[in-house]
Scaffold this active site. Structure first.
Site, PDB file in Angstrom:
ATOM      1  N   SER A 129       1.633   5.025  -3.879  1.00 29.65           N
ATOM      2  CA  SER A 129       0.173   4.853  -3.571  1.00 29.65           C
ATOM      3  C   SER A 129       0.014   3.583  -2.715  1.00 29.65           C
ATOM      4  CB  SER A 129      -0.679   5.186  -4.514  1.00 29.65           C
ATOM      5  OG  SER A 129      -0.653   4.211  -5.537  1.00 29.65           O
ATOM      6  N   ALA A 130      -1.001   3.312  -1.999  1.00 28.74           N
ATOM      7  CA  ALA A 130      -1.237   2.204  -1.287  1.00 28.74           C
ATOM      8  C   ALA A 130      -1.619   1.118  -2.066  1.00 28.74           C
ATOM      9  CB  ALA A 130      -2.397   2.115  -0.230  1.00 28.74           C
ATOM     10  N   CYS A 131      -2.170   1.651  -3.191  1.00 33.39           N
ATOM     11  CA  CYS A 131      -2.704   0.488  -4.372  1.00 33.39           C
ATOM     12  C   CYS A 131      -1.562   0.048  -5.214  1.00 33.39           C
ATOM     13  CB  CYS A 131      -3.542   1.129  -5.212  1.00 33.39           C
ATOM     14  SG  CYS A 131      -3.200   2.578  -6.069  1.00 33.39           S
ATOM     15  N   GLN A 132      -0.272   0.615  -4.921  1.00 34.04           N
ATOM     16  CA  GLN A 132       1.016   0.002  -5.969  1.00 34.04           C
ATOM     17  C   GLN A 132       1.807  -0.650  -5.066  1.00 34.04           C
ATOM     18  OE1 GLN A 132      -0.780   0.218  -8.917  1.00 34.04           O
ATOM     19  NE2 GLN A 132       1.402   0.422  -9.574  1.00 34.04           N
TER      20      GLN A 132
END
Length: 103
Positions: free
Chosen positions: A87-90
């Site tokens: 995911s983009a947040c990771q």
């Protein structure tokens, strides 16, 4: 106030407003098509998704048993499919995201 930017944003919002429903329906159709095609290997595939009314049709979370994510991403990209292995947040993190741990 940045009047030109406000006017540009207003015009952009008006133009996209008419397209949103069509795009949403197209994404739903593509999602259903992909999920139906995956039925033939369903024993090897795990689908991660929210309830239907909370799931964006343009995002599909899945894992395929026995295939490394990085290899799958490269092969899909070569075939013209844009996928990611996280995911983009990771980005840059070694641990799974809180969203993925929730499943």
């Amino acid at each position: 106030m940045n009047v030109p930017a406000i006017a540009a944003m207003t015009v952009a919002a008006q133009r996209i407003h008419n397209q949103i429903q069509h795009d949403f329906a197209q994404f739903q159709l593509m999602r259903e098509t992909l999920l139906n095609e995956l039925n033939s290997i369903i024993g090897y595939v795990k689908i991660y998704q929210a309830r239907e009314n909370s799931q964006l049709p343009s995002i599909i979370g899945l894992s395929i048993e026995g295939i490394e994510g990085q290899w799958l991403m490269l092969e899909c990209n070569r075939a013209g499919f844009a996928i990611s292995t996280g995911s983009a947040c990771q980005v840059g993190m070694k641990s799974p995201s809180k969203a993925m741990e929730a499943f």
